[in-house]
Design an enzyme around this catalytic site. Structure first.
Site, mmCIF file in Angstrom:
data_model
loop_
_atom_site.group_PDB
_atom_site.id
_atom_site.type_symbol
_atom_site.label_atom_id
_atom_site.label_comp_id
_atom_site.label_asym_id
_atom_site.label_seq_id
_atom_site.Cartn_x
_atom_site.Cartn_y
_atom_site.Cartn_z
ATOM 1 N N SER A 253 -7.869 67.622 13.854
ATOM 2 C CA SER A 253 -8.165 66.349 14.515
ATOM 3 C C SER A 253 -7.166 65.305 14.025
ATOM 4 O O SER A 253 -6.322 65.588 13.160
ATOM 5 C CB SER A 253 -9.597 65.899 14.194
ATOM 6 O OG SER A 253 -9.707 65.574 12.808
ATOM 7 N N LYS A 254 -7.281 64.100 14.543
ATOM 8 C CA LYS A 254 -6.298 63.055 14.229
ATOM 9 C C LYS A 254 -6.278 62.695 12.749
ATOM 10 O O LYS A 254 -5.285 62.161 12.265
ATOM 11 C CB LYS A 254 -6.561 61.814 15.078
ATOM 12 C CG LYS A 254 -6.122 62.003 16.528
ATOM 13 C CD LYS A 254 -6.088 60.692 17.280
ATOM 14 C CE LYS A 254 -5.462 60.899 18.657
ATOM 15 N NZ LYS A 254 -5.417 59.648 19.431
ATOM 16 N N ARG A 255 -7.379 62.959 12.047
ATOM 17 C CA ARG A 255 -7.375 62.602 10.614
ATOM 18 C C ARG A 255 -6.393 63.477 9.818
ATOM 19 O O ARG A 255 -6.010 63.154 8.706
ATOM 20 C CB ARG A 255 -8.778 62.691 10.021
ATOM 21 C CG ARG A 255 -9.306 64.088 9.815
ATOM 22 C CD ARG A 255 -10.614 64.066 9.015
ATOM 23 N NE ARG A 255 -11.148 65.392 8.855
ATOM 24 C CZ ARG A 255 -11.903 66.006 9.749
ATOM 25 N NH1 ARG A 255 -12.190 65.419 10.882
ATOM 26 N NH2 ARG A 255 -12.374 67.226 9.523
ATOM 27 N N HIS A 256 -5.987 64.608 10.407
ATOM 28 C CA HIS A 256 -5.021 65.487 9.738
ATOM 29 C C HIS A 256 -3.576 65.056 9.999
ATOM 30 O O HIS A 256 -2.655 65.561 9.379
ATOM 31 C CB HIS A 256 -5.213 66.929 10.209
ATOM 32 C CG HIS A 256 -6.554 67.500 9.857
ATOM 33 N ND1 HIS A 256 -7.488 67.854 10.812
ATOM 34 C CD2 HIS A 256 -7.136 67.758 8.656
ATOM 35 C CE1 HIS A 256 -8.571 68.324 10.206
ATOM 36 N NE2 HIS A 256 -8.382 68.268 8.900
ATOM 37 N N GLY A 257 -3.367 64.146 10.936
ATOM 38 C CA GLY A 257 -2.016 63.725 11.323
ATOM 39 C C GLY A 257 -1.896 63.765 12.839
ATOM 40 O O GLY A 257 -2.893 63.894 13.546
#
Length: 482
Positions: A253-257
């Protein structure tokens, strides 16, 4: 066997996630590796999630990634239209056919009743209230204009089995299956129903999708069976995870980049490197080769190489792929892709961009690294004179001004100013002064770059800056050291 036909059927919801792109890539590779046809279909019937301009994002992503479709909304084909909303009139007759055959029914339940049933039932399923209404009651409700949906009659007992090309045989207890809605109250088909009708009428033979759809597959198959149609080959792909800060993994997800194709391009990754890396997220070639062009992937791709296990999206590994692709380019090709980043750092300052590219190419991991690496060419940054001190090069604040003044005099005396003449002048100077080459080079490089780490050494930087600017910067260094 009929000719292989695969389809990529994205919804225009704004951006192309890595998972969607991998699905598109594998659909493409399945088709091309088996001499088949790759179809693009836009599934836009979910109007709530529709985003203006998102169809262009799909086209641009596919084109940039090199996944050129054989049939689609923009190129046509004999199975069109290829936009779901333009096919909307074809779904209702199929649903009504199932009603006539006793395989589907009209459900007149209100939203309030459905919510009440959901709240009072264990598991929250539909209680099949309208499944066996008598014809007189159905006619009365239709006469009154009561809104309805069309539901499929699912088997109540037994089990449904199917074979997936990756996960093997899967069995689902029919008691877990609800009477799924085929046509909504607004007349639009549900995703599942439209999917099956479109895939069959477009002759799709292989369906590639994420493993999260495994549990829905019996619903699709029961529709195929209800119509007496051939069921396609299913290829369910493993999950893509991302690394969490604590070392665990979870769904990407976006929290990973950055997880969107356009975002990764904006971060300085090459399309070819992204595609190559994504191909290996869940698929393993027969040998240990890692670098593949798209054409090479088409030749070696085999469904049997797809893994059941989740893969992990590793940005460090993507960096490695990107750097490898950059190094494989010719200097001219690299200069071309790097040009916007040169302009970002240098503005309209005129420097030899091929020479710039030649010193950067082996040191660049992402294109976005370039501006901060070469900004000193535009303007000498403020720097501390302590930078002239370097233990390895044996320079200190006592000998640095002596070395720099000697370099200045040598450069000023040059009649021809090019890489070879600068090289010979500085190497000869080190010999004359009986010092290491680095003792001469280090102060020269610091003075003209104002940075400890630079692409290229003193000779390359002096050449690119030109004689006049190099001398001006060395004068500033001598003043600083005085």
């Amino acid at each position: 066997m009929s000719k292989v036909r695969t389809r990529f059927a994205p919804s225009p919801t704004g951006f192309m996630h890595v998972g969607n792109l991998r699905t598109a890539l594998y659909e493409y590779l399945v088709a091309k590796s088996l001499d088949g046809t790759f179809v693009l279909r836009i599934e836009d019937t979910d109007r709530e999630r529709y985003v203006d301009g998102a169809v262009d994002v799909i086209y641009n992503t596919m084109k940039t990634a090199g996944l050129i479709h054989d049939e689609g909304p923009d190129v046509g084909g004999e199975y069109g239209p290829y936009v779901q909303s333009e096919r909307k009139d074809m779904y209702l007759p199929y649903a009504e056919q199932l009603i006539k055959e006793g395989k589907a029914y009209r459900c007149f339940c209100t939203k309030e009743r459905l919510e009440e049933v959901q709240n009072s039932t264990v598991g929250g399923g539909y209680d099949r209230h309208c499944r066996d209404l008598d014809q007189a009651e159905i006619d009365r409700l239709l006469e009154a204009g009561t809104p309805y949906v069309i539901r499929q009659k699912m088997p109540i007992d037994g089990e449904t089995k199917f074979v997936d090309a990756v996960f093997g045989e899967i069995t689902v207890d029919n008691s877990e299956l609800q009477d799924q809605i085929l046509i909504k109250a607004d007349g639009y088909p549900t995703y599942n129903f439209a999917n099956v009708i479109d895939d069959h009428t477009m002759g799709i033979t292989h369906v590639v999708r994420g493993s999260e759809y495994l549990s829905s597959t019996p619903k699709y198959n029961l529709l195929y069976e209800a119509f007496g149609w051939e069921i396609p080959t299913y290829i369910h792909l493993p999950l893509i995870n991302g690394k969490n800060d604590d070392g665990t993994v979870s769904k990407l997800s976006k929290r990973h980049g950055s997880t969107g194709f356009e975002d990764l391009i904006a971060e300085g990754y090459l399309p070819e490197a992204i595609i190559n890396y994504i191909a290996l997220l869940g698929w393993c070639p027969k040998d240990n080769q890692e670098i593949f062009t798209l054409d090479e992937l088409c030749k070696v791709f085999d469904i049997s190489g797809i893994s059941k296990s989740p893969s992990v999206f590793d940005y460090d590994k993507l960096d490695w792929f990107n750097a490898e692709y950059i190094r494989k380019m010719s200097v001219e090709e690299f200069a071309q892709v790097a040009d916007p980043y040169f302009t970002q750092a240098l503005g309209d300052k005129e420097l030899d961009r091929i020479k710039l590219a030649s010193i950067l190419q082996q040191r660049t991991v992402k294109l976005t690294d370039i501006p901060a690496t070469i900004d000193f060419f535009k303007e000498l940054p403020k720097y501390d004179k302590e930078l002239f001190v370097n233990k390895k090069s044996k320079t200190n604040l006592e000998n640095a001004p002596v070395m720099l003044k000697a370099v200045y005099d040598k450069i000023a005396a040059l009649e021809e100013y090019n890489h070879d003449s600068i090289h010979d002048a500085l190497i000869n100077l080190a010999t004359e002064l009986e010092v290491k080459n680095g003792t001469v080079m280090w102060p020269a490089r610091i003075a003209v770059a104002g940075k400890q780490v630079t692409p290229g050494g003193a000779i390359e930087i002096l050449e690119i800056l030109g004689k006049e600017e190099s001398l001006r910067r060395m004068e500033i260094g001598l003043t600083k050291l005085a």
